[in-house]
Design an enzyme around this catalytic site. Sequence first.
Site, PDB file in Angstrom:
ATOM      1  N   LYS A  56      -6.256   2.797   1.023  1.00  0.00           N
ATOM      2  CA  LYS A  56      -5.853   3.104  -0.365  1.00  0.00           C
ATOM      3  C   LYS A  56      -4.380   2.741  -0.599  1.00  0.00           C
ATOM      4  O   LYS A  56      -4.044   2.043  -1.557  1.00  0.00           O
ATOM      5  CB  LYS A  56      -6.047   4.608  -0.651  1.00  0.00           C
ATOM      6  CG  LYS A  56      -5.351   5.102  -1.910  1.00  0.00           C
ATOM      7  CD  LYS A  56      -5.572   6.577  -2.159  1.00  0.00           C
ATOM      8  CE  LYS A  56      -4.687   7.511  -1.390  1.00  0.00           C
ATOM      9  NZ  LYS A  56      -3.347   7.773  -1.964  1.00  0.00           N
ATOM     10  N   ASN A  57      -3.519   3.218   0.284  1.00  0.00           N
ATOM     11  CA  ASN A  57      -2.091   3.054   0.005  1.00  0.00           C
ATOM     12  C   ASN A  57      -1.613   1.614   0.194  1.00  0.00           C
ATOM     13  O   ASN A  57      -0.710   1.169  -0.515  1.00  0.00           O
ATOM     14  CB  ASN A  57      -1.275   4.045   0.849  1.00  0.00           C
ATOM     15  CG  ASN A  57      -1.487   5.478   0.349  1.00  0.00           C
ATOM     16  OD1 ASN A  57      -1.935   5.685  -0.776  1.00  0.00           O
ATOM     17  ND2 ASN A  57      -1.192   6.456   1.182  1.00  0.00           N
ATOM     18  N   CYS A 150      -0.515  13.376  -6.001  1.00  0.00           N
ATOM     19  CA  CYS A 150      -0.842  14.744  -5.595  1.00  0.00           C
ATOM     20  C   CYS A 150       0.334  15.683  -5.802  1.00  0.00           C
ATOM     21  O   CYS A 150       1.491  15.301  -5.640  1.00  0.00           O
ATOM     22  CB  CYS A 150      -1.251  14.751  -4.124  1.00  0.00           C
ATOM     23  SG  CYS A 150      -2.891  14.094  -3.858  1.00  0.00           S
ATOM     24  N   ARG A 155       8.736  15.335  -5.051  1.00  0.00           N
ATOM     25  CA  ARG A 155       8.500  13.892  -5.098  1.00  0.00           C
ATOM     26  C   ARG A 155       9.394  13.164  -6.119  1.00  0.00           C
ATOM     27  O   ARG A 155       8.893  12.534  -7.072  1.00  0.00           O
ATOM     28  CB  ARG A 155       7.018  13.589  -5.366  1.00  0.00           C
ATOM     29  CG  ARG A 155       6.096  14.305  -4.402  1.00  0.00           C
ATOM     30  CD  ARG A 155       4.675  13.832  -4.487  1.00  0.00           C
ATOM     31  NE  ARG A 155       4.464  12.570  -3.782  1.00  0.00           N
ATOM     32  CZ  ARG A 155       3.294  11.954  -3.695  1.00  0.00           C
ATOM     33  NH1 ARG A 155       2.229  12.471  -4.272  1.00  0.00           N
ATOM     34  NH2 ARG A 155       3.177  10.825  -3.031  1.00  0.00           N
ATOM     35  N   PRO A 156      10.712  13.241  -5.941  1.00  0.00           N
ATOM     36  CA  PRO A 156      11.598  12.514  -6.854  1.00  0.00           C
ATOM     37  C   PRO A 156      11.496  10.998  -6.644  1.00  0.00           C
ATOM     38  O   PRO A 156      10.850  10.548  -5.696  1.00  0.00           O
ATOM     39  CB  PRO A 156      12.995  13.002  -6.456  1.00  0.00           C
ATOM     40  CG  PRO A 156      12.861  13.440  -5.034  1.00  0.00           C
ATOM     41  CD  PRO A 156      11.437  13.910  -4.864  1.00  0.00           C
ATOM     42  N   VAL A 157      12.143  10.220  -7.519  1.00  0.00           N
ATOM     43  CA  VAL A 157      12.108   8.759  -7.375  1.00  0.00           C
ATOM     44  C   VAL A 157      13.514   8.191  -7.230  1.00  0.00           C
ATOM     45  O   VAL A 157      13.737   7.007  -7.421  1.00  0.00           O
ATOM     46  CB  VAL A 157      11.380   8.080  -8.558  1.00  0.00           C
ATOM     47  CG1 VAL A 157       9.898   8.372  -8.529  1.00  0.00           C
ATOM     48  CG2 VAL A 157      12.001   8.496  -9.891  1.00  0.00           C
ATOM     49  N   ASP A 337      -0.380  13.007   5.865  1.00  0.00           N
ATOM     50  CA  ASP A 337      -1.675  12.894   5.191  1.00  0.00           C
ATOM     51  C   ASP A 337      -2.843  13.387   6.051  1.00  0.00           C
ATOM     52  O   ASP A 337      -3.987  13.393   5.597  1.00  0.00           O
ATOM     53  CB  ASP A 337      -1.929  11.439   4.760  1.00  0.00           C
ATOM     54  CG  ASP A 337      -0.973  10.995   3.670  1.00  0.00           C
ATOM     55  OD1 ASP A 337      -0.347  11.865   3.044  1.00  0.00           O
ATOM     56  OD2 ASP A 337      -0.848   9.779   3.449  1.00  0.00           O
ATOM     57  N   ARG A 432     -10.242  10.513  -5.542  1.00  0.00           N
ATOM     58  CA  ARG A 432      -9.110   9.591  -5.745  1.00  0.00           C
ATOM     59  C   ARG A 432      -8.902   8.717  -4.519  1.00  0.00           C
ATOM     60  O   ARG A 432      -8.380   7.604  -4.630  1.00  0.00           O
ATOM     61  CB  ARG A 432      -7.819  10.395  -5.978  1.00  0.00           C
ATOM     62  CG  ARG A 432      -7.776  11.111  -7.284  1.00  0.00           C
ATOM     63  CD  ARG A 432      -6.481  11.858  -7.424  1.00  0.00           C
ATOM     64  NE  ARG A 432      -5.395  10.947  -7.054  1.00  0.00           N
ATOM     65  CZ  ARG A 432      -4.151  11.305  -6.860  1.00  0.00           C
ATOM     66  NH1 ARG A 432      -3.800  12.555  -7.001  1.00  0.00           N
ATOM     67  NH2 ARG A 432      -3.241  10.423  -6.549  1.00  0.00           N
TER      68      ARG A 432
HETATM   69  N1  EPU Z   1      11.562  11.107  -1.580  1.00  0.00           N
HETATM   70  C1  EPU Z   1      12.762  11.324  -2.220  1.00  0.00           C
HETATM   71  N2  EPU Z   1      13.206  10.376  -3.110  1.00  0.00           N
HETATM   72  C2  EPU Z   1      12.504   9.246  -3.386  1.00  0.00           C
HETATM   73  C3  EPU Z   1      11.274   9.032  -2.721  1.00  0.00           C
HETATM   74  C4  EPU Z   1      10.831   9.981  -1.820  1.00  0.00           C
HETATM   75  O1  EPU Z   1      13.413  12.333  -2.002  1.00  0.00           O
HETATM   76  O2  EPU Z   1      12.965   8.442  -4.205  1.00  0.00           O
HETATM   77  C5  EPU Z   1      11.060  12.125  -0.636  1.00  0.00           C
HETATM   78  C6  EPU Z   1       9.758  12.750  -1.156  1.00  0.00           C
HETATM   79  O3  EPU Z   1      10.020  13.811  -2.034  1.00  0.00           O
HETATM   80  C7  EPU Z   1       9.106  13.220   0.124  1.00  0.00           C
HETATM   81  C8  EPU Z   1       9.568  12.190   1.149  1.00  0.00           C
HETATM   82  O4  EPU Z   1      10.670  11.499   0.572  1.00  0.00           O
HETATM   83  O5  EPU Z   1       9.593  14.488   0.470  1.00  0.00           O
HETATM   84  C9  EPU Z   1       8.506  11.188   1.523  1.00  0.00           C
HETATM   85  O6  EPU Z   1       8.060  10.485   0.397  1.00  0.00           O
HETATM   86  P1  EPU Z   1       7.651   8.957   0.432  1.00  0.00           P
HETATM   87  O7  EPU Z   1       8.418   8.254  -0.616  1.00  0.00           O
HETATM   88  O8  EPU Z   1       7.741   8.438   1.832  1.00  0.00           O
HETATM   89  O9  EPU Z   1       6.140   9.032   0.014  1.00  0.00           O
HETATM   90  P2  EPU Z   1       5.453   8.283  -1.186  1.00  0.00           P
HETATM   91  O10 EPU Z   1       5.833   6.868  -1.194  1.00  0.00           O
HETATM   92  O11 EPU Z   1       5.606   9.084  -2.413  1.00  0.00           O
HETATM   93  C10 EPU Z   1       3.407   7.549   0.253  1.00  0.00           C
HETATM   94  C11 EPU Z   1       1.917   7.735   0.156  1.00  0.00           C
HETATM   95  C12 EPU Z   1       1.570   9.183   0.423  1.00  0.00           C
HETATM   96  C13 EPU Z   1       2.071   9.560   1.811  1.00  0.00           C
HETATM   97  C14 EPU Z   1       3.576   9.285   1.919  1.00  0.00           C
HETATM   98  C15 EPU Z   1       4.141   9.556   3.297  1.00  0.00           C
HETATM   99  C16 EPU Z   1       1.340   6.085  -1.517  1.00  0.00           C
HETATM  100  C17 EPU Z   1       0.825   5.809  -2.881  1.00  0.00           C
HETATM  101  N3  EPU Z   1       1.478   7.364  -1.191  1.00  0.00           N
HETATM  102  O12 EPU Z   1       3.931   8.404  -0.750  1.00  0.00           O
HETATM  103  O13 EPU Z   1       0.153   9.253   0.403  1.00  0.00           O
HETATM  104  O14 EPU Z   1       1.846  10.925   2.043  1.00  0.00           O
HETATM  105  O15 EPU Z   1       3.840   7.911   1.562  1.00  0.00           O
HETATM  106  O16 EPU Z   1       3.496   8.839   4.258  1.00  0.00           O
HETATM  107  O17 EPU Z   1       1.573   5.168  -0.757  1.00  0.00           O
HETATM  108  C18 EPU Z   1      -1.922  10.348   0.179  1.00  0.00           C
HETATM  109  O18 EPU Z   1      -2.458   9.247   0.388  1.00  0.00           O
HETATM  110  O19 EPU Z   1      -2.573  11.424   0.142  1.00  0.00           O
HETATM  111  C19 EPU Z   1      -0.478  10.397  -0.034  1.00  0.00           C
HETATM  112  C20 EPU Z   1       0.131  11.447  -0.559  1.00  0.00           C
END
Ligand code: EPU
Length: 460
Positions: A56-57, A150, A155-157, A337, A432
């Site tokens: 998926k990811n 989820c 989950r900030p950006v 995950d 999903r």
């Molecule tokens: N974070 C920040 N700032 C940012 C981005 C992330 O503080 O700008 C923090 C998040 O709040 C979190 C940590 O960094 O505490 C990790 O987040 P990351 O960005 O690595 O995760 P993601 O890109 O939002 C992807 C997967 C998730 C998976 C995570 C970690 C996708 C679409 N989602 O999320 O998948 O848990 O990496 O491996 O690729 C799932 O499939 O169930 C799922 C949640």
Amino acid sequence: MALFCNIIISPKPFVLSCSYQKTHLSKTPQNTKQDPIFKIKGPATLSGHITISGSKNSSLALLAATLCCSGTSLLHNVPNISDIQAMASILSSLGAKVESFDGKMMVNSDGVGKVEVDLEEMRKIRGGFFVIGPLVARFGEAVVALPGGCNIGKRPVDLHLRGDGKVWAHTANVKGLVGGRFRLDYPSVGATETLMMAASMADGITLLSNVAKEPEVVDLARFLNDSGASIEGAGSDTLVIRGKSQLYGSECVIRPDRIEAGTFMIAAAITRSCISMSPVIPSRASCLIDKLSEAGCKISQVDQHTLRVSAVPALYPGDDLKSFGIKTSPFPGFPTDLQPQIMSLLTTCTGSSLVEESVFDNRMSHARELQKLGARIQVNGNSAIVFGKDKGSSLCGSRVIARDLRGGASLILAGLAAKGTTEIHKIEHIERGYENIVTKLQNLGADIERSTLPLLSSLV
Ligand code: EPU
């Protein structure tokens, strides 16, 4: 890194027309009077072989990356799940032509002319945010919403948007990106992917350090390189990206979903069964393999891409699977995950265990639901002590709610191990991310069905 662009995060949702052709993906029926549920009769014993779907990811990241390419990109082995449907709608809303058939998706983004994403769709999935990389690279701006996904923490950006304190800075008259150096404060998977896409089309060389090493990042780099990009170091903590003015659509087979494979490995363990699965990339599952082996499971590699997981009681006469501790962390650490699914397993092992979540700040809501099935779990912030079974005691079926994707998967696993009937509500979270999960489990011998209840009687 000095990538200059203009990104607007809009608070107001609006819907753009969608030309996505639904030749393969079937949308979940939107009947507001019905509540789809999974009903599981346990305890189950599983046997046989299953085929693992495409990741998926990885699919979400590669679909976003097709926006970087001129011409047509063809992705094989894309899972038929609702997150992918949402991503396809996002691409279509930008003007891309998206077609899907037999597990393949063909995307041509030559007609993309808009920078405003379908905000409704974007609010559904996290992966939608990745499109800012290609959009700002091509057009210098993007209009997006804060992404969904989820509910497992804040989950900030910020890391997607920032670099060197200034990446993505608003500039009135600079279009096009300029490469530079940027160190991520945290190895975020999504931010690494977004910046990789942007830097692939930036002018000059970009050095990204402290990046994510997840397999999905490696898959994205492979696709972008096949499309003409120059990315070195994927899988390590530093990427060197030489920007190219043009990328061209290419063909790619999505690698197997390591989290789905892990979920089925845990299914074998929690039901004390023996199953095999393929295709699997064992090196992407080594942390889980180590933990299940520590518990007493026997995991063997049948061939390059096939694993057999055995937890049948004959392996440990007079005893049972033993508890073990986990602490989630970025790859190659224990995947967040799989934390909920492991928590389910630990409720059936002997002894007590400590489960620590260090990636997300609110990913324990499944513990409350597992307690409804009789699990003894003490949650304290982002840690939980799981008390394994006493002699004779075990999980019992009940009505539970899937609060998020992986938490929902943990309830399916617990339901397979529990005596009696488990009814899981809010299964849209599970659908999903897991393709054909009911059929796959039925083929392994589980008594599970998807049915619908009138909404009122489904209140739990
Ligand atoms: N974070 C920040 N700032 C940012 C981005 C992330 O503080 O700008 C923090 C998040 O709040 C979190 C940590 O960094 O505490 C990790 O987040 P990351 O960005 O690595 O995760 P993601 O890109 O939002 C992807 C997967 C998730 C998976 C995570 C970690 C996708 C679409 N989602 O999320 O998948 O848990 O990496 O491996 O690729 C799932 O499939 O169930 C799922 C949640």
